[in-house]
Scaffold this active site. Structure first.
Site, PDB file in Angstrom:
ATOM      1  N   HIS A 115       6.652   0.393  -0.308  1.00 57.79           N
ATOM      2  CA  HIS A 115       5.837  -0.782  -0.647  1.00 57.79           C
ATOM      3  C   HIS A 115       6.704  -2.029  -0.592  1.00 57.79           C
ATOM      4  CE1 HIS A 115       4.336  -3.686  -3.797  1.00 57.79           C
ATOM      5  NE2 HIS A 115       3.310  -3.624  -2.968  1.00 57.79           N
ATOM      6  N   SER A 116       6.219  -3.041   0.106  1.00 56.76           N
ATOM      7  CA  SER A 116       6.903  -4.328   0.205  1.00 56.76           C
ATOM      8  C   SER A 116       8.322  -4.135   0.727  1.00 56.76           C
ATOM      9  CB  SER A 116       6.881  -5.029  -1.161  1.00 56.76           C
ATOM     10  OG  SER A 116       7.293  -6.366  -1.042  1.00 56.76           O
ATOM     11  N   MET A 117       9.352  -4.459  -0.074  1.00 52.98           N
ATOM     12  CA  MET A 117      10.723  -4.332   0.405  1.00 52.98           C
ATOM     13  C   MET A 117      11.107  -2.892   0.653  1.00 52.98           C
ATOM     14  SD  MET A 117      12.076  -6.974   1.241  1.00 52.98           S
ATOM     15  CE  MET A 117      13.527  -6.086   1.671  1.00 52.98           C
TER      16      MET A 117
END
Length: 776
Positions: free
Chosen positions: A82-84
């Protein structure tokens, strides 16, 4: 992968996977692991991403060791990031000693693959993270081959909803789609996720792009026999509706195609029974009463929120003699089937602005289809109703793509619709801010820098420093800046200019990069510049008001005094301050040193403002006394000494006026510099927040994106805060210092929009010239 948020995600994934494994008697199951990055604020600071990538590599090796001696031991892992977390997982492939075969499948959620929204330091331009818009989460087009898939959550079957940056983690519909895909990806021979790229893409498309409302099958049977002692009914009309309720007898409805191919181009069918059984077939071999062999067209269907639909182009199926609709026996179930032959031209409406087209179908389902990316949005509404649909793109149309967005209306053909197309100025501005809002700080600083240069110019021409707001209105003109950048971008299209540009080792102009990504048009820069002017103006008003407020509090709490003038810019004490802050920057965090010198500067400007106010009050009192003395001297016409004293006081008053005027000029210049420096502090604040968050683990921030800049700024500002305009006026370098902010503003807009960490460099250079003006 990540922090507490990801613990919630892995728990949801694991619990649903466990229930799925229970349904198949644990024939297969998945074990889930979460990687804890200790809640590091990587969205604010990119320096820790390389370390995180290496940590994940070690985690993968440890996890695989747990299964080393087991039957069907895995040799690779599947990663959900998720995300980074998604970028860290992709960055694994850049490690020298990493074997790519360790990753079998990578699923990323809200990961900014294209570019960071806020490139706050140079490390984030390689590893990108922030609260991201969907367009940044699409993989670059060169990666859109047979092993990559990008899709917006609103287009995912059974989800059909937009999610924010956090809710995408626990969205139940997305978790269900992910787990179903995992189990369908299993190879029965190895009991691991399949290595076949064709099957992987087939499964992912089935669950994340187009769901036919059937259970996934890798190789569905091409032909099938329609068995069962059911009634066969021939349908001769072009429109057909059939409602079913507690029907214990199955039926086959046949639609002959031979007589309809000339009059119609398509057939559309929909079924409100949302089970996974087959329901529509294409007859290949038949006799006079029934179809003997057929192909299952249910795989051509598409699941929508309330129905499953099929649209078939008759020309693509020349071998079919009939379309067959199968109505299975139902007890206690109620559903409706509809079929209609139509001509595509009669159902397509081309609208002049956005080229939307409309297929009129069944009630209440509207889908905005974007043909060049998986970002469809589906809306369910009741009839009659008024439904507003915002046609906003996540990624722009590719240059070589001639397709147009389409609005599909799924409803019955006897309904009437009115489509009103409107252009919303607010929506357009919202899209500009959504796509280019990260560039606003650059435009704000550019406006302030132009104002700063204008104040230096008025200092040359009039001997006085103009007020910030007046100078901003006079000098901050977009037509001074934008044409230069547009001309450069235009010339870069020529090979000869490109060769000269590259030979000088100049970086790519950000506007050219954005144009290549189809995310730029000429008015964008103008609108952002005007926004930047407004923000700069009101920030200046707020700053001046705050300064007056703090000065008033100071005068109330502390006895006012005249600020002692110090003609020496460089003193041993100030050198000690510079060295101390340089050591702070080198041993701890550069942003921390910048913040300390900023507070010193604010305190110095407040003291200057208090001193100017005290001098003005004192001068007003002296003026009244001098006026009274002169009047008495005229009336009495007495001693010559009184006249001399009056003239002396008048001369002293004139000197005081000049001194106060000089202090006012200095104050205005300091306020502008401080306003400029405030934005530099804000751009470096994320590194400071990250350092404070992790101070208990490490005193020194390493790598530090602003360490060297901080040391230079500390030296410059310690001198500037003790300078005055009287020293600058007589400088030989003042004309140069007054002209430099303009090209620096142009360069900042050219190279800083996608690289915010470069903005302090331009400001530092301009302030360095100011320091030289004070010395030379």
């Amino acid at each position: 992968m990540g922090t507490k948020m990801n613990f919630l995600k892995v728990r949801s994934l694991g619990s649903i996977a466990l229930r799925k494994a229970e349904d198949i008697d644990f024939k297969y199951h998945f074990n889930f692991f979460s990687v804890n990055f200790n809640e590091e604020l990587v969205a604010l600071y990119g320096g820790s991403l390389q370390r995180q990538t290496k940590f994940v590599h070690e985690c993968i090796k440890v996890i695989l060791k747990l299964y080393r001696n087991r039957e069907f031991a895995p040799t690779s892992v599947a990663i959900i990031g998720h995300s980074m977390g998604g970028l860290v997982a992709r960055a694994l492939l850049t490690l020298k000693n990493f074997r790519p075969e360790l990753i079998n499948l990578l699923i990323t959620q809200a990961t900014p693959h294209v570019a960071p929204v806020m490139p706050l330091d140079k490390y984030l331009t390689g590893f990108r993270d922030y609260q991201v818009r969907s367009g940044l989460a699409f993989l670059p087009r060169l990666s859109q081959h047979d092993s990559a898939l990008s899709v917006v959550s609103s287009a995912v079957p059974r989800a059909w909803a937009s999610t924010d940056h956090l809710s995408i983690v626990w969205c139940k519909e997305l978790i269900l789609a992910t787990i179903r895909a995992f189990f369908d990806l299993i190879d029965e021979n190895t009991r691991q996720i399949t290595q076949d790229p064709k099957k992987r893409m087939s499964v992912l498309n089935h669950h994340f792009v187009r769901h036919p409302a059937k259970t996934f099958e890798e190789n569905p049977e091409a032909f099938t026999e329609l068995t069962g002692a059911f009634t066969w009914i021939k349908v001769k009309t072009s429109k057909w509706t059939y409602s079913v309720y507690n029907d214990s007898d199955g039926k086959y409805f046949t639609f002959p195609l031979a007589s309809r191919r000339k009059s119609y181009s398509h057939i559309y069918c929909q079924n409100s029974m949302l089970d996974t059984s087959s329901w529509i077939y294409g007859c290949i071999s038949s006799n006079s009463s029934m179809c003997l062999e057929a192909t299952d067209l249910s795989w051509r269907a598409e699941l929508l929120p309330t129905v499953k639909v099929v649209i078939l182009k008759l020309q693509d199926y020349p071998s079919l003699s009939h379309i067959v609709i199968y109505v299975q026996p139902t007890v206690g179930n109620k559903f409706t089937l509809d079929c209609e032959f139509f001509k595509e031209d009669s159902r397509t409406v081309q609208l002049p602005v956005t080229h939307l087209f409309s297929f009129e179908r069944k009630p209440s389902v509207y889908r905005l289809h974007i043909p060049w990316s998986h970002e469809d949005s589906v809306i369910v509404a009741k009839v009659p109703s008024f439904t507003e649909i915002s046609a906003k793109l996540h990624i722009a149309q590719p240059e070589n793509d001639s397709s147009v967005p389409g609005l599909n209306i799924y409803s019955s053909s006897d309904c009437q619709y009115e489509v009103i197309l409107k252009t919303s100025l607010l929506q357009i501005l919202g899209q500009i801010i959504r796509f280019h809002g990260c560039s606003l700080p650059v435009y704000v600083v550019s406006n302030i820098l132009l104002t700063y240069g204008g104040q230096l110019s008025t200092l040359i021409s009039t001997g006085h420093c103009s007020e910030f707001s007046l100078e901003l209105v006079r000098t901050a003109k977009p037509y001074k800046v934008d044409p230069v950048i547009s001309i450069v971008v235009f010339l870069l299209g020529f090979n000869w200019f490109r060769e000269i540009w590259d030979s000088l080792s100049l970086p790519e102009v950000d506007a050219a990069v954005l144009s290549s990504q189809d995310a730029w048009f000429p008015l964008v820069s103008l609108i952002l510049f005007l926004f930047g002017t407004g923000i700069a103006y009101w920030s200046g008003v707020f700053f001046s008001s705050s300064l007056r407020l703090f000065s008033s509090l100071w005068l109330t709490l502390v006895r006012p005094s005249i600020l002692q003038k110090d003609n020496k810019l460089i003193t041993p004490r100030r050198m000690c301050v510079v060295v101390s802050l340089a050591l702070v920057s080198w041993t701890t965090c550069g942003a921390f040193a910048i913040f300390i010198i900023y507070l010193r500067y604010v305190f110095k400007v407040i003291k200057l403002h208090v001193s100017v106010k005290a001098e003005q009050n004192a001068l007003n009192g002296d003026s009244e006394h001098s006026k009274e003395t002169s009047q008495n001297a005229i009336k009495q016409t007495v001693k010559k000494r009184n006249s001399v004293d009056g003239a002396s006081e008048a001369t002293q008053s004139l000197c005081n006026n000049r001194a106060i005027a000089e202090d006012v000029n200095s104050l205005r210049m300091h306020v502008t510099i401080l306003n400029l420096f405030t934005w530099i502090v804000l751009l470096n604040l994320p590194s400071l927040i990250y350092w404070l968050k992790n101070l208990r683990y490490n005193v020194r921030l390493d790598p530090d994106p602003c360490r060297s800049t901080a040391i230079i700024l500390v030296s410059i500002l310690e001198i500037l805060m003790n300078s005055s305009t009287s020293e600058v006026k007589s400088s030989k370098l003042l004309k140069i210092a007054a002209k430099v902010p303009f090209p620096l503003s142009v360069a900042m807009l050219a190279f800083g929009q996608m690289h915010l960490y470069k903005v302090p460099h331009f400001v530092t250079f301009s302030l360095l010239l100011h320091v030289l003006c004070c010395i030379v």
